[in-house]
Design a protein around this motif. Structure first.
Motif, PDB file in Angstrom:
ATOM      1  N   GLN A  30       7.693  -9.841 -14.204  1.00 23.87           N
ATOM      2  CA  GLN A  30       8.513 -11.001 -13.843  1.00 23.87           C
ATOM      3  C   GLN A  30       8.373 -12.137 -14.861  1.00 23.87           C
ATOM      4  N   GLU A  80      12.408  -8.766 -11.264  1.00 21.53           N
ATOM      5  CA  GLU A  80      10.949  -8.584 -11.310  1.00 21.53           C
ATOM      6  C   GLU A  80      10.450  -7.953 -12.607  1.00 21.53           C
ATOM      7  N   LYS A 126       8.942 -15.952 -16.265  1.00 20.28           N
ATOM      8  CA  LYS A 126       8.964 -17.275 -15.642  1.00 20.28           C
ATOM      9  C   LYS A 126       9.324 -18.320 -16.689  1.00 20.28           C
ATOM     10  N   THR A 180      12.260  -8.874 -15.521  1.00 18.53           N
ATOM     11  CA  THR A 180      13.054  -9.646 -16.493  1.00 18.53           C
ATOM     12  C   THR A 180      14.065  -8.705 -17.183  1.00 18.53           C
ATOM     13  N   GLU A 219      10.603 -18.445 -11.386  1.00 14.76           N
ATOM     14  CA  GLU A 219      10.929 -17.082 -11.826  1.00 14.76           C
ATOM     15  C   GLU A 219      12.296 -17.055 -12.509  1.00 14.76           C
TER      16      GLU A 219
END
Ligand code: DGJ
Length: 312
Positions: free
Chosen positions: A220, A242, A222, A244, A238
């Motif tokens: 994931q 999950e 962020k 990316t 995020e």
């Protein structure tokens, strides 16, 4: 003109393009893409392009046989380990020192056997795509320094790297000639284990993107933003799904054209079993007024480097 995400990309000679964990700068109207190539005795390759779609191979700018030269920083000049094997050079980033008329590369250095060196390394060249001279690896203020990036802010630049076994993120102000760290400007995300940092400035805010630490496996992504770089970055949000969209940040490309400025997230889609089968994904970033950032997954990305417009 468009790119197709997640496929094997080839340079204008038809060879596979190796610029993993890389960085793009624009110099004299030309884009230069630097990145990792782990084949043969190569470490860092450089490609150039005027349209961001067709890339011409320029040079293996850093190799295991590159010339080495001491700088004022006491550093380890070895580009091969004790057994004569290759070391690991990761995430090379390059900035131009206007005063000296010199290109300065920063990167992550490991000895090729384990990941305990956790060092930063520096190389320079008078041209963007010439043979870089290696000035060695060192631990800034004795600190560990792994996944890294460079960020230019006005006439100063920062080097960011994952420290303390990746637990914390450090941001160092660089000395004016980019050859050493001047001071630890900020330390943030204590114990959050973020790596693959990538920064961009838009309007009055700085945005940072990063991943969690799971080796070659995607996780994931962020992001966080701040209005003052030296305050560091706080709470992260995020971005993407999950994994990316099965990628890890390499850098953020700002395309400043005659009509608009577009922001592209450049990610590596690593192949942990076969490194050179790793791919690239270039996804648009959309910034909301409220500070929200959206990463747009797309199969193809249309880029007009002249106008700055992108489409998907
Ligand atoms: C994740 C890092 O972001 C990459 O640059 C590379 O160091 C891999 N880990 C190695 O497992």
């Amino acid at each position: 003109m468009k790119i197709t995400n997640g496929t094997i990309w080839r340079d204008t000679d038809g060879n596979v393009l190796h610029a993993h964990g890389g960085y793009i700068i624009k110099h004299g109207g030309v884009y230069y893409w630097y990145g990792e190539n782990r084949l043969e005795n190569f470490y860092v390759d450089c490609y150039c392009s005027e349209d961001l779609v067709n890339w011409t191979f320029r040079n293996h700018v850093l190799t295991a046989d590159s010339r080495t030269e001491n700088s004022r920083v006491r550093a380890d000049l070895r580009l091969r380990n004790e057994e004569g094997g290759k070391v690991n050079i990761e995430r090379p980033k390059v900035l131009y020192d206007r005063k000296a008329g010199r290109f300065v590369m920063w990167m992550h250095y490991e000895n090729g056997k384990d990941y305990h060196c956790a060092a930063a390394a520096v190389a320079t060249c008078d041209t963007p795509d010439g043979d870089f001279v290696y000035h060695g690896s060192f631990n800034p203020y004795g600190e560990m320094s792994r996944d890294c990036t460079l960020f230019e802010d006005g006439n100063r630049a920062y080097f960011l790297s994952a420290s303390r076994d990746n637990a914390d993120m450090h941001m160092y102000l660089l000395q004016e000639d980019l050859m050493n760290v001047e001071r630890l400007a900020a330390s943030f995300w204590q114990g959050e284990y973020r790596e693959a940092p990538a920064l961009v400035k838009k309007d009055d805010f700085y945005y940072i993107f990063s991943s969690f630490c799971t080796g070659w496996a995607p996780n994931q992504g962020k992001y966080a933003r701040t209005d003052c770089l030296e305050k560091g970055f706080g709470l992260q949000k995020e971005i993407g799904d999950e994994t990316t969209y099965r990628s890890q940040p390499a850098f953020i490309l700002k395309v400043e054209g005659s009509e608009t400025t577009s922001y592209i997230y450049v990610g590596d889609r690593w192949d942990g079993k076969d490194y050179h089968n790793s791919r690239y994904v270039w996804f648009p970033l959309e910034f909301g007024e409220d500070g929200q950032v959206r990463l747009i997954e797309c199969g193809e990305l249309e880029i007009d480097a002249q106008t700055g417009k992108i489409g998907y």
